[in-house]
Write a protein that holds these residues in place. Structure first.
Motif, PDB file in Angstrom:
ATOM      1  N   THR A 179       0.418  -6.852   4.706  1.00  0.00           N
ATOM      2  CA  THR A 179      -0.244  -6.600   5.994  1.00  0.00           C
ATOM      3  C   THR A 179      -0.204  -7.816   6.922  1.00  0.00           C
ATOM      4  OG1 THR A 179      -2.334  -6.965   4.861  1.00  0.00           O
ATOM      5  CG2 THR A 179      -1.783  -4.715   5.396  1.00  0.00           C
ATOM      6  N   LEU A 210      -9.438  -6.944  10.973  1.00  0.00           N
ATOM      7  CA  LEU A 210      -8.566  -6.337   9.977  1.00  0.00           C
ATOM      8  C   LEU A 210      -9.410  -5.514   9.018  1.00  0.00           C
ATOM      9  CD1 LEU A 210      -5.703  -6.121   8.722  1.00  0.00           C
ATOM     10  CD2 LEU A 210      -6.276  -8.145   7.346  1.00  0.00           C
ATOM     11  N   VAL A 256     -12.435  -9.875   8.659  1.00  0.00           N
ATOM     12  CA  VAL A 256     -11.743  -8.979   7.739  1.00  0.00           C
ATOM     13  C   VAL A 256     -12.808  -8.167   7.017  1.00  0.00           C
ATOM     14  CG1 VAL A 256     -10.032  -8.761   5.913  1.00  0.00           C
ATOM     15  CG2 VAL A 256      -9.989 -10.768   7.404  1.00  0.00           C
ATOM     16  N   GLY A 280      -3.836  -1.292   5.416  1.00  0.00           N
ATOM     17  CA  GLY A 280      -4.223  -2.360   6.335  1.00  0.00           C
ATOM     18  C   GLY A 280      -4.263  -1.783   7.736  1.00  0.00           C
ATOM     19  N   GLY A 311      -6.577  -5.177   3.638  1.00  0.00           N
ATOM     20  CA  GLY A 311      -5.371  -5.971   3.820  1.00  0.00           C
ATOM     21  C   GLY A 311      -4.602  -6.049   2.518  1.00  0.00           C
TER      22      GLY A 311
END
Ligand code: ZN
Ligand code: ZN
Length: 257
Positions: free
Chosen positions: A39, A32, A56, A21, A35
């Motif tokens: 994380t 991010l 993400v 992560g 993950g």
């Protein structure tokens, strides 16, 4: 742009190294990269909550890289402090002839968890990518397929100031990672196993160094260390091939770009 290592390890539980992560803070964006398990809590140490993430980006759907997706979406439903802004989730698309893409994975999770991962106060935008360029805020994200899982992709994040960070996720040596990393300010590259213990679909320090050398990167940060890496000369093996700065990732390490 700042990179914060949330987890420099793998799917093997470790008190020293969390699952993959990586947090990127740049130009008011919090992104991010992968993950894995744990994380979300590590993000708090970097001052970023489930409400703050803008996007993400998943490199592939192996559990060590995406196990915190359901907990993230479930946290966003917390009624006292619900998430308000939309969330962009990017993952690799299915590539012929094997495997399924990120959207299929996401729908599978939803068929199991139902409303517990469906947002009430914001919207989720899912984007499947392979060989693409997309904008996240003022950041340009360049994507190329890599050699690991059928849906594997790597990401290059370029700031408006022209600074570039490339993240491989898991990969074997392949021309695309060299192309993606060309001239990058920082290449965040997996290095799963020490020299002499090469596993298909993963890198050793010398191979990682070869990629950084061929791509003429400015700096190389190695991560995704299985436990044997902590008992080997990873930096030395890499520096035999790549003459630039080599950084061995540690959890909660911060690297300014
Ligand atoms: Zn992995
Ligand atoms: Zn993997």
């Amino acid at each position: 742009m700042e990179l914060i290592i949330l987890g420099s390890g793998t799917g093997v539980p470790s008190l020293k190294r969390g699952s993959p992560g990586f947090l990127v803070k740049a130009d008011d964006q919090s992104i991010l990269l992968d993950g894995g398990s744990g994380t979300l809590a590590r993000m708090l140490l970097a001052g970023v909550t489930y409400k703050d993430l803008d996007a993400v980006l998943y490199t592939h759907i192996h559990p060590d890289h995406c196990a915190d997706l359901v907990p993230l979406l479930f946290a966003c439903k917390y009624q006292e402090e619900p998430r308000q802004k939309d969330l962009l989730i990017i993952g690799g698309s299915r590539r012929w002839p094997f495997g399924q893409g990120f959207r299929n994975y996401f729908e599978g999770l939803r068929s199991v968890h139902g409303k517990w991962m469906e947002p009430d106060t914001f919207r989720i935008h899912i984007s499947e990518v392979a060989d693409d360029e997309i904008a996240v805020g003022s950041l340009l994200i360049t994507v190329l397929p890599l050699d690991h899982a059928p849906e594997s992709v790597g990401y290059r994040i370029t700031s408006p100031q022209g600074r570039s960070l490339v993240y491989s996720g898991d990969t074997d040596y392949c021309p695309n990672i060299v192309e993606l990393a060309r001239g990058a300010d920082l290449l965040l590259l997996e290095c799963s196993f020490p020299e002499g213990r090469k596993v298909p679909g993963h890198l050793t320090p010398a191979l990682a160094g070869r990629i950084a050398h061929e791509a003429e990167c400015k700096r190389l940060c190695l991560t995704h260390f299985y436990p044997p890496c902590d008992h080997a000369d990873i930096k030395g093996a890499s520096r035999q091939v790549f003459k630039g700065e080599v950084i061995l990732a540690e959890d909660m390490m911060r690297i300014a770009l």
